[in-house]
Design a protein around this motif. Structure first.
Motif, short mmCIF file in Angstrom:
data_model
loop_
_atom_site.label_atom_id
_atom_site.label_comp_id
_atom_site.label_asym_id
_atom_site.label_seq_id
_atom_site.Cartn_x
_atom_site.Cartn_y
_atom_site.Cartn_z
N ALA A 309 38.43 42.43 43.29
CA ALA A 309 37.25 41.67 43.69
C ALA A 309 36.29 41.46 42.53
O ALA A 309 35.78 40.36 42.32
N PHE A 310 36.03 42.50 41.75
CA PHE A 310 35.00 42.40 40.72
C PHE A 310 35.37 41.37 39.65
O PHE A 310 34.53 40.56 39.25
N ILE A 311 36.60 41.38 39.18
CA ILE A 311 36.98 40.46 38.11
C ILE A 311 36.92 39.02 38.58
O ILE A 311 36.57 38.11 37.82
N ASN A 312 37.21 38.78 39.86
CA ASN A 312 37.11 37.42 40.40
C ASN A 312 35.66 37.00 40.60
O ASN A 312 35.31 35.84 40.38
N ILE A 313 34.81 37.93 41.03
CA ILE A 313 33.38 37.61 41.17
C ILE A 313 32.78 37.33 39.79
O ILE A 313 31.99 36.39 39.62
N LYS A 314 33.13 38.14 38.83
CA LYS A 314 32.58 37.98 37.48
C LYS A 314 32.99 36.65 36.86
O LYS A 314 32.25 36.07 36.05
N TYR A 315 34.14 36.13 37.24
CA TYR A 315 34.61 34.86 36.69
C TYR A 315 33.73 33.71 37.16
O TYR A 315 33.44 32.79 36.39
N PHE A 316 33.27 33.74 38.42
CA PHE A 316 32.47 32.65 38.97
C PHE A 316 30.98 32.92 38.89
O PHE A 316 30.18 31.97 38.90
N VAL A 317 30.56 34.18 38.86
CA VAL A 317 29.15 34.53 38.74
C VAL A 317 29.01 35.46 37.54
O VAL A 317 29.05 36.69 37.68
#
Length: 326
Positions: A309-317
């Motif tokens: 979850a974190f790496i995907n959130i960090k990619y967009f935000v």
């Protein structure tokens, strides 16, 4: 004037659309041509020809465009006048003017984009509200009598009276319809759709994971309207959605592949915090601060979304920082 009369006079009216008609009519959505959350109706800037070629656009100067006596700054810096001072946030530079003959509580679904000349040209159109016409699937099914819900008027607050037990409902059919109604701003559709989503998530939490792919388009459409009240409503529903399966985190993990559709709008409004200085926000119990709601939602996504979850959130935000990883 008594306190009751004063409250009645100052109470904000619920928005209503002309297409809705009276309580005995069905919504007239035949002439609605705009796409909910679409960008086509936004005012467009003139194309800068010199940005894409060696051509240069020039205008013939008129006498009014030359500098006159006592109008220059003499090569020195001067403080900007009041009219030249920009607002603190870019989206607050827009001034929407309503027609003096229009009813204050009724509007067309295309009022915000019907006449672009009534709005100032905006340098930051990402914050502008998009069209949100009253043509949701929830409204159509409810007016047709196909939804097993009705309002139960209580003494303190209204509730939903379900005509069928919630656990017996087909979630693949009904849950996307209720999620599509989250972008409604008119009563009773807004109340019924929001409360219906919460009731279905509370009772049938085990049936939600297979329906997640069908919920993405209604969520994306509601967020793309860029309406602050609609975004806040959807964010609260998303927080309850990832927590509804009682720490199994299956719903949160099922949402990870769809962050591409959900998170870009959150990245736009993540800095929309209320800056009150040393003041007190007495309405914080309503959770209307958009920046705070977005951070709470992203933290819930990371907590219940598993290890990816974190790496995907960090990619967009990119400004998001983990609440789990030190």
């Amino acid at each position: 004037m008594s306190q009751a009369q004063f409250d009645l006079k100052m109470r904000q009216k619920h928005p209503s659309f002309v297409e809705t008609g009276s309580c005995f009519d069905a919504t007239n959505s035949t002439h609605i041509k705009v796409r909910p959350g679409g960008h086509e109706a936004l005012p467009k800037k003139d194309l800068d020809v010199s940005a894409f070629s060696f051509s240069k656009k020039t205008d013939r100067k008129t006498p009014n465009r030359f500098m006159r006596k006592h109008t220059g700054s003499g090569g020195t810096l001067r403080p900007p006048t009041k009219d030249e001072t920009l607002a603190e946030f870019p989206d607050e530079n827009v001034v929407v003017q309503q027609s003096p003959h229009s009813h204050p509580s009724r509007r067309l679904s295309t009022d915000r984009i019907r006449n672009p000349k009534k709005q100032r040209q905006m340098d930051f159109p990402a914050f502008m509200e998009r069209p949100n016409p009253p043509n949701t699937e929830f409204r159509r099914f409810y007016e047709r009598g196909d939804l097993p819900v009705q309002i139960e008027h209580g003494g303190c607050q209204n509730r939903i009276a379900w005509k069928v037990a919630i656990e017996k409902l087909d979630f693949h059919h009904y849950l996307p319809i209720f999620f599509d109604g989250l972008r409604e701003v008119e009563m009773p559709y807004a109340f019924l759709s929001e409360q219906g989503v919460y009731d279905m998530m509370q009772v049938g939490s085990s049936k939600i994971v297979p329906v997640i792919p069908q919920l993405i388009i209604p969520i994306k459409t509601a967020l793309n309207t860029r309406d602050r009240s609609v975004i806040a409503k959807v964010l609260k529903v998303l927080q309850a959605l990832v927590k509804c399966d009682h720490e199994q985190n299956l719903v949160g993990q099922a949402l990870v592949p769809y962050y591409r559709q959900i998170l870009p709008v959150l990245n736009i409004f993540i800095r929309k915090n209320e800056n009150l200085g040393d003041g007190i926000d007495y309405g914080q119990r309503k959770r209307g601060n958009l920046g705070g709601l977005i951070m709470e939602t992203l933290e819930a996504f990371e907590t219940h979304g598993g290890q990816d979850a974190f790496i995907n959130i960090k990619y967009f935000v990119p400004v998001f920082e983990s609440v789990i990883i030190n």
